[in-house]
Design a protein around this motif. Sequence first.
Motif, PDB file in Angstrom:
ATOM      1  N   LEU B  45       6.858 -12.206  -3.106  1.00 41.80           N
ATOM      2  CA  LEU B  45       5.578 -12.817  -2.735  1.00 41.80           C
ATOM      3  C   LEU B  45       4.449 -12.349  -3.654  1.00 41.80           C
ATOM      4  N   ASP B  46       4.380 -11.052  -3.885  1.00 45.96           N
ATOM      5  CA  ASP B  46       3.311 -10.553  -4.758  1.00 45.96           C
ATOM      6  C   ASP B  46       3.561 -10.947  -6.213  1.00 45.96           C
ATOM      7  N   ALA B  47       4.816 -11.063  -6.600  1.00 45.84           N
ATOM      8  CA  ALA B  47       5.094 -11.542  -7.963  1.00 45.84           C
ATOM      9  C   ALA B  47       4.583 -12.970  -8.126  1.00 45.84           C
ATOM     10  N   LEU B  48       4.842 -13.804  -7.148  1.00 44.82           N
ATOM     11  CA  LEU B  48       4.379 -15.193  -7.223  1.00 44.82           C
ATOM     12  C   LEU B  48       2.861 -15.265  -7.201  1.00 44.82           C
ATOM     13  N   ARG B  49       2.261 -14.557  -6.245  1.00 45.05           N
ATOM     14  CA  ARG B  49       0.822 -14.726  -6.004  1.00 45.05           C
ATOM     15  C   ARG B  49      -0.036 -13.965  -7.014  1.00 45.05           C
ATOM     16  N   GLU B  50       0.369 -12.739  -7.320  1.00 44.72           N
ATOM     17  CA  GLU B  50      -0.505 -11.885  -8.128  1.00 44.72           C
ATOM     18  C   GLU B  50      -0.127 -11.880  -9.612  1.00 44.72           C
ATOM     19  N   ARG B  51       1.101 -12.281  -9.946  1.00 44.33           N
ATOM     20  CA  ARG B  51       1.503 -12.260 -11.355  1.00 44.33           C
ATOM     21  C   ARG B  51       1.656 -13.658 -11.934  1.00 44.33           C
ATOM     22  N   LEU B  52       2.140 -14.611 -11.142  1.00 47.50           N
ATOM     23  CA  LEU B  52       2.408 -15.947 -11.671  1.00 47.50           C
ATOM     24  C   LEU B  52       1.348 -16.965 -11.243  1.00 47.50           C
ATOM     25  N   ASP B  53       0.356 -16.512 -10.504  1.00 44.20           N
ATOM     26  CA  ASP B  53      -0.704 -17.398 -10.019  1.00 44.20           C
ATOM     27  C   ASP B  53      -0.140 -18.598  -9.247  1.00 44.20           C
TER      28      ASP B  53
ATOM     29  N   VAL C 116      -8.719   3.314  -1.467  1.00 46.05           N
ATOM     30  CA  VAL C 116      -8.027   3.590  -2.725  1.00 46.05           C
ATOM     31  C   VAL C 116      -8.111   2.335  -3.587  1.00 46.05           C
ATOM     32  N   VAL C 117      -8.449   2.523  -4.848  1.00 43.61           N
ATOM     33  CA  VAL C 117      -8.509   1.388  -5.767  1.00 43.61           C
ATOM     34  C   VAL C 117      -7.549   1.656  -6.908  1.00 43.61           C
ATOM     35  N   ALA C 118      -6.745   0.638  -7.237  1.00 46.00           N
ATOM     36  CA  ALA C 118      -5.730   0.828  -8.278  1.00 46.00           C
ATOM     37  C   ALA C 118      -5.533  -0.464  -9.048  1.00 46.00           C
ATOM     38  N   ASP C 119      -4.786  -0.336 -10.144  1.00 49.11           N
ATOM     39  CA  ASP C 119      -4.528  -1.500 -10.998  1.00 49.11           C
ATOM     40  C   ASP C 119      -3.745  -2.587 -10.268  1.00 49.11           C
ATOM     41  N   THR C 120      -2.766  -2.163  -9.464  1.00 46.12           N
ATOM     42  CA  THR C 120      -1.954  -3.166  -8.758  1.00 46.12           C
ATOM     43  C   THR C 120      -2.009  -2.912  -7.259  1.00 46.12           C
ATOM     44  N   TYR C 121      -1.633  -3.946  -6.526  1.00 42.08           N
ATOM     45  CA  TYR C 121      -1.597  -3.831  -5.067  1.00 42.08           C
ATOM     46  C   TYR C 121      -0.605  -2.749  -4.638  1.00 42.08           C
ATOM     47  N   GLU C 122       0.545  -2.718  -5.290  1.00 41.45           N
ATOM     48  CA  GLU C 122       1.580  -1.759  -4.901  1.00 41.45           C
ATOM     49  C   GLU C 122       1.095  -0.331  -5.101  1.00 41.45           C
ATOM     50  N   GLN C 123       0.412  -0.113  -6.211  1.00 40.31           N
ATOM     51  CA  GLN C 123      -0.086   1.235  -6.487  1.00 40.31           C
ATOM     52  C   GLN C 123      -1.137   1.647  -5.454  1.00 40.31           C
ATOM     53  N   ALA C 124      -2.038   0.743  -5.149  1.00 39.23           N
ATOM     54  CA  ALA C 124      -3.098   1.064  -4.188  1.00 39.23           C
ATOM     55  C   ALA C 124      -2.512   1.351  -2.817  1.00 39.23           C
ATOM     56  N   GLN C 125      -1.556   0.527  -2.423  1.00 36.08           N
ATOM     57  CA  GLN C 125      -0.967   0.688  -1.091  1.00 36.08           C
ATOM     58  C   GLN C 125      -0.232   2.020  -0.966  1.00 36.08           C
ATOM     59  N   HIS C 126       0.577   2.338  -1.955  1.00 40.54           N
ATOM     60  CA  HIS C 126       1.329   3.595  -1.852  1.00 40.54           C
ATOM     61  C   HIS C 126       0.390   4.792  -1.941  1.00 40.54           C
ATOM     62  N   ALA C 127      -0.554   4.737  -2.838  1.00 42.47           N
ATOM     63  CA  ALA C 127      -1.486   5.861  -2.974  1.00 42.47           C
ATOM     64  C   ALA C 127      -2.257   6.074  -1.670  1.00 42.47           C
ATOM     65  N   ALA C 128      -2.571   4.984  -0.979  1.00 43.53           N
ATOM     66  CA  ALA C 128      -3.272   5.117   0.305  1.00 43.53           C
ATOM     67  C   ALA C 128      -2.440   5.928   1.289  1.00 43.53           C
ATOM     68  N   HIS C 129      -1.113   5.728   1.228  1.00 44.53           N
ATOM     69  CA  HIS C 129      -0.243   6.509   2.117  1.00 44.53           C
ATOM     70  C   HIS C 129      -0.202   7.986   1.718  1.00 44.53           C
ATOM     71  N   LEU C 130      -0.559   8.269   0.490  1.00 43.47           N
ATOM     72  CA  LEU C 130      -0.497   9.658   0.020  1.00 43.47           C
ATOM     73  C   LEU C 130      -1.790  10.428   0.295  1.00 43.47           C
ATOM     74  N   VAL C 131      -2.820   9.731   0.750  1.00 41.84           N
ATOM     75  CA  VAL C 131      -4.077  10.418   1.056  1.00 41.84           C
ATOM     76  C   VAL C 131      -3.865  11.241   2.332  1.00 41.84           C
ATOM     77  N   ARG C 132      -4.068  12.527   2.239  1.00 45.35           N
ATOM     78  CA  ARG C 132      -3.841  13.408   3.394  1.00 45.35           C
ATOM     79  C   ARG C 132      -5.175  13.724   4.059  1.00 45.35           C
ATOM     80  N   VAL C 133      -5.326  13.282   5.281  1.00 48.41           N
ATOM     81  CA  VAL C 133      -6.578  13.499   5.999  1.00 48.41           C
ATOM     82  C   VAL C 133      -6.331  14.501   7.120  1.00 48.41           C
ATOM     83  N   THR C 134      -7.164  15.535   7.172  1.00 52.81           N
ATOM     84  CA  THR C 134      -7.081  16.495   8.272  1.00 52.81           C
ATOM     85  C   THR C 134      -8.223  16.198   9.235  1.00 52.81           C
TER      86      THR C 134
END
Lengths: 338, 174, 745
Positions: B45-53, C116-134
Amino acid sequence: MRTITYLRATDTAGAVEAVSSDPTSDYLAGGTTEVDLLRQEVLNPRRLVDINDLPLNGIEGTPEGGLRIGALARMSEVAAHPVVRERFPVLAQALESGASPQLRNMASMGGNLLQRVRCSYFRDAESPCNKREPGTGCSALAGFSRGHAVLGTSEHCIATHPSDLAVALVALDAHVRTLGPRGERAYPADEFFLLPGDSPHREHPMEHGELITGIEVPATDPARRSLYLKVRDRASYEFALVSVAAALSVVDGSVADVRLALGGVATTPWRARRAEDFLVGAAADADAFGMAARVEMADAQPTPMNAFKVELARRTIVRALRTLTGGREADPGTGSPT
Amino acid sequence: MSSPGPALARGDTTPAERGPEAVRVTLSVNGTEHEIHIEPRVSLLDALRERLDLTGAKKGCDQGTCGACTVWVDGRRALACLTLAVTCEGHEITTVEGLSADAEPHPLQRAFMEQDAFQCGYCTPGQIMSAAALLDEGHARDDAEIKEWMSGNICRCAAYPNIRAAIRAVRDQT
Amino acid sequence: MTATIPSATGLPLDRVDGHAKVSGRARYSTEIPIPDTAYAYVVGSRIAAGRVVAIDASAARAEEGVLAVITHETLPRIAEQPPLVPSLGGTAAPGQTFFPMQDDTVHYAGQQVALVVADTYEQAQHAAHLVRVTYEERPPVTTLDQGRDLAYEPERIFGGWIPGRTERGDAAAGLREADVTVDGTYTYAANNHNPLEASCTTAVWDGDDLLLYDATQGVNATRMTVARLLGLPMSRIRVVSHYVGGSFGSKAMIHAHPTLAAMAARAVGRPVKLFLTREQMFTSVGHREEQEQQLTLGATREGRLTAVRHLKLSPTSHFDDWAEPSIGTSSQIYACPNYEGAYRLFRANTMTPTFMRAPGEAGGMHALECSMDELAHELGLDPIELRLRNHTEVDAMTGHPWSSSGLRECYARGADRFGWAGRDARPGTRREGDWLIGTGMATAAYPVAPLANPQRARARLYADGTAVVQAATPEFGTGVATVMAQVAADGLGIGVDRCRFENGDTDLPTIAAAVGSAGAGMISAAVHSAATALRRQLVDSAVRDPGSPLHGADPVRVSVRDGVMTADDASESYADLLRRTMRPDAEAVGQWNPPPHDTPYGMMTFGAQFAEVAVDADLGVVRVRRMTGAFAPGRVLNAKTARSQLMGGMLWGLGQALLEANHMHPETGRWANAGLGEYLVPVNADAPDVDIELIEVEDDVVNPLGVKGVGEIGQVGVSAAIANAVHHATGRRIRTLPITIEDLL
């Protein structure tokens, strides 16, 4: 989802070797559980070994009247197979009552048996959960437990086993065939699903890297007269509150043979042996069915929120058996009555 | 950055492990081959939407509970959100953008418009991909069957009766 | 001027944006391709009450592609917190008066604690899970049972628009005098909107200019809210929202995410896309609050109401007195001398609840209409007859006549279509196999929303005779582009195929957020005003022009049809006029000023709902077999899209009645059903065919075209009709929503 590496396996032994030798590897088949829980960060493998190209997708009837199903056959393919529909209606119905058409096209038979629980505390990486992180506690015990189990529970976990398919397989005395680092094995379906006890993170007896290769369903006399009855809030696309897989043969008004298993109410696909034992030889009538259901549910341990499941399970068992003896339609799970 | 091609296309017998960094992935979408650089964790889904428009497939839940991302993999309806893009190499992906070969709308697209089988339109591509597959599968014999076999596609605007009407209309004209 | 005979308005035309939607070409707010876009992902609080002690973002920052981890320590302070005012008001409209990440306080689970702001959605999402909040955690207050003893009666609720208490006569005396009383306590689970498109914003800075692609019910509401929070001039913010994937109130108020997206984009110096996850939709955009309503009716033996008492208890946030306005309609729609209604609130660890489809009436009318059914049963009266005996042609609260009603016709035509006549009222008497069958009905009523500001649109006619009509409003499923083209075409006197409606952009004329079923009325009023102003301008231009065949004609006698102005035997087309006078186009802005709040009319939309249910006698499963709704929503602008919206509303009522529920874990304050697998909305198999009757009533008070709207009224009363049908089927009054299997075992 953490970063992962990806390996597309080309032969079964190689796949087993790859995963067995690496504790951070997981198999990837249909992906409907794996990808979902990877994204939730509930599962965190480093590597996925894609087994979809392995030659494990056959579906065939055996000459003895049984069935052999490859672990990678898709739920939709198995449900549609003429031999399955003819010999084991309960199996086709269980499959088609599960998930959605799209998910059934994706999900493999092996993956279905290994799907993880829908307990929201398990899926929510923030809540304590003994199944996800042993020793952290069970949030469901004092939490929102309407959908949780009343049978087979422990003080460590009350999550309901979510599979419909597994309920039918347990009722049918199926076997789960595997290939592991120590060779092939076959588990009776009823022994394949472990009660949570004090180790709810252990859900099946397989060792790491052991791969389900197929499912065998033996010929069963009453199976041609069988059904799967699923009760849920929504008319479709929902896990069971209670489900019953039932097969019955009646001779001269008495129960000659019966197979009964319950879904939605237990921590495993629940073979209702107490009810079966009560029924064999008993009159095939509503009184006996009601008594059998009562016997089966006698040890139920509900929470205040899911106490209704005990009564609902009894009534659903009776409805399923009545339907098999009466030949009536009784499926509240699908569509509107007309 | 390593970017081996599809494992099965390689000459040697040892399949290569790919990733975790971005790798070259070849996707065949709507009959066109696309080469993209993505990490193996990227969903179809993300490949289609975010990479291939190709934004026709929608993200409604990203957890397999709504059907908005329904596409076809080798002609069968599947959820793009629970499919890793890298696993689609060697398979044909069809999205709503590829449903009708020419500029003419697919009969289902026309029927959806005529029957007003949507409101906000966000679930609509998924509904249509599901409905077209449903007709191919032969699961549209009566309304009860359409209801059950279209229940994997949530429409929060609740256009369900009109969706059924659109499916019936196409079923009955073919 | 001779009124143009409407020819397009009301027609069941297909949607003009239908092809864009069925082909996947319609671009929603995160689907606009913008080069170099980064992805933001929200980290929500695990705890519901307490404070953030520490945030360890080192692992997140170490992830490849991560551009920034923003916390309360690094997020800029907001310039100003605007007050909570419903977006209909036309001002800034924050969903609550608390903006997250300004300090370390945590008021509710899911509250934004890091971004969290990142180049890709996957990076942002995973990094958000790595944020440790006490956290330092305090026990939260979450449920009705925990808050009951903490409750207070607020002076006003709903952004100050609605009084906390409403009374007339003496309700206690009215109940004492009654021959019969019925009294019920109704408890509703919390509900979540769950549009299929989650809330999302793409923020793009160009120097000090901010462009937001926002999924919203009102682009101006987004602009004004973000402008005040960021301290930016409104003139530097443009908000675009062409297609919105459903809202149902979740995008009616402007929650924190558009502003956070803008802040994140500024922080990383790149455009930023912020797309809430499905789970975050349960903690970021408000919800319909869990609530308890006590409804007491007193009546004479003949069925005349002597008193109505309607009390509500619900949790609100720590910062706002908000309850959906459930008490109001119950004071207005039945003749009754004595009334008491009051809200009680308690502070809980929740975000401020918000509008959700049929806000207030969905639950308020449920209690009232279930009680009316119970009263009818007690008195041995047909439920429709009881309602007719208490029917009022004036607003029972103010004594003002209704601007229009149609309620009697709704009862009659609805009953006729449904086959109500001859119903055996005895419960539990119809059985088909294992199924108990029952039927029920309810009145539907939803107020015409009060508007505050002038609403504007612009009409432009080109020299080729085609026209564009513009207003800022977004399209979120209502069919606004279709119906406004119809309205404009009739106003101008051109064919609807020659007229295009352009919308969804703050650069277009200002219109309030389309909420509370007010959209069709206010936008059509502005569009009609613009279109007729342009027609007047063109007609005047022709009759004053010696070169026109119409020269010297009385403008009042000029009619326009298909773009041709005609007076007696003379005619000239718009196109000929413009070309002859060498003008590329002509343009007019139209403005509509809503009726003042002291207009001496009761303004209400009415309908009648009917449902037939089947209840499995053993298993308690309820399925709705058929539904009929008859509605009088004033003028209908497009019969096809109006029916669709009413149908959707009715099926929402089904979900409210039988499926939709969220519950807070009392100890953790976290929602138990934060996903579409757990929060059950109706699927195709749940939805019966729906029968809809449109009863057009003329209304010359509410707005120029007499449009009262169809967004909410479809849902109102449905849950009561279903609950009443369940009673008819089983003899059991279930006073909780949703009605589930365990209630009926």
